[in-house]
Design an enzyme around this catalytic site. Sequence first.
Site, mmCIF file in Angstrom:
data_model
loop_
_atom_site.group_PDB
_atom_site.id
_atom_site.type_symbol
_atom_site.label_atom_id
_atom_site.label_comp_id
_atom_site.label_asym_id
_atom_site.label_seq_id
_atom_site.Cartn_x
_atom_site.Cartn_y
_atom_site.Cartn_z
ATOM 1 C CG HIS A 76 -5.710 -2.650 0.265
ATOM 2 N ND1 HIS A 76 -4.943 -2.092 -0.733
ATOM 3 C CD2 HIS A 76 -5.207 -2.173 1.424
ATOM 4 C CE1 HIS A 76 -4.030 -1.316 -0.201
ATOM 5 N NE2 HIS A 76 -4.157 -1.352 1.120
ATOM 6 C CG ASP A 129 -6.949 -2.731 -3.412
ATOM 7 O OD1 ASP A 129 -7.412 -1.664 -2.974
ATOM 8 O OD2 ASP A 129 -5.755 -3.054 -3.285
ATOM 9 C CB SER A 150 -0.967 -0.060 1.179
ATOM 10 O OG SER A 150 -2.027 0.845 1.022
#
Length: 323
Positions: free
Chosen positions: A291, A261, A164
């Site tokens: 995610h 995601d 991320s």
Amino acid sequence: MSLHPELETFLELITLGRMSGQNKPLHALSVEQARVVFEQTSLVLDPDPPKSITVTAVLIPTRDGKTIRARLYRKTGKVSEKLPVILYFHGGGYVVGSLDSHEGICRRLAWYGDFAVLAPEYRLAPEYRWPVAVEDALDTANWLSKQGAAFDLDSAHVVVAGDSAGATLATTLAITSVKHPDWMEVKPIAQLLFYPVTDTTRLRASHRDYGKGYLLESETLEWFYQHYVETDQRSHWTISPLLISDIPILPPTYIRLAKFDPLHDEGSAYAQLLQTHGTCVQLTVENALTHDYLRMGGIVDEVDNIYKETILWLKSIQSQLNF
């Protein structure tokens, strides 16, 4: 393909909790509350990471005279060996996340491969806004170049990695090593990018399709960005690397995304950008996951295979470099 059954059940429990007034999304909490909730999720998502790992606490000096904590992970039995390094940056939108929240990821990477894993606890927003996280990442890389040998680390063979927002920091280092080599003494041999943030300036179709009800929400992303950076700074390449105007050829790159995601589309676009400009890219999409799946070793059995496949790719890079 539909959601993984165990993950679908987990998300249903979250939805039921919200209907009863619990399990509020992070953007509905204070920063302090959000950090506590995010830490607690690790105990649920991955309660039993590998134990046979030696963990060493490290303090890394920063350019402003402060120090940040870091942890060095290596498989027990390889404590005295000089090892290549995965320099790993945790996710959390630059606002949440810590060494503890991503302990399982670092332990698994160290367990499955013959790499040491160095994880810095870069400073978070809103207390420390951009570019402090980027500077902490650069300072960690330069510390590794100078001090790595004292910890039996091979600073000539470093892989930058993260998930991320942490993946954004990793690719920022990869770009810096080529674009501004005088800023950074480490020259990464590869990068591992798991569901990276690559463009904070716009929403794409995956934000529309998966921006609510699939763990990470688009409103939460916007909440992160507002805490981290001013709106007129978002197009800077250290924040939105997809928007860089002169992307150089980077070290071999492993990008792993999730279908469900909101960040899927910008991650895919970044992979295409790198490929178009000459970087060797391995792109994989987890079609049944959301995610943050790297932290889900306790609820999704298939996550183990993701780590194994990642390490196999790294071994192929090692083979190509003859070390």
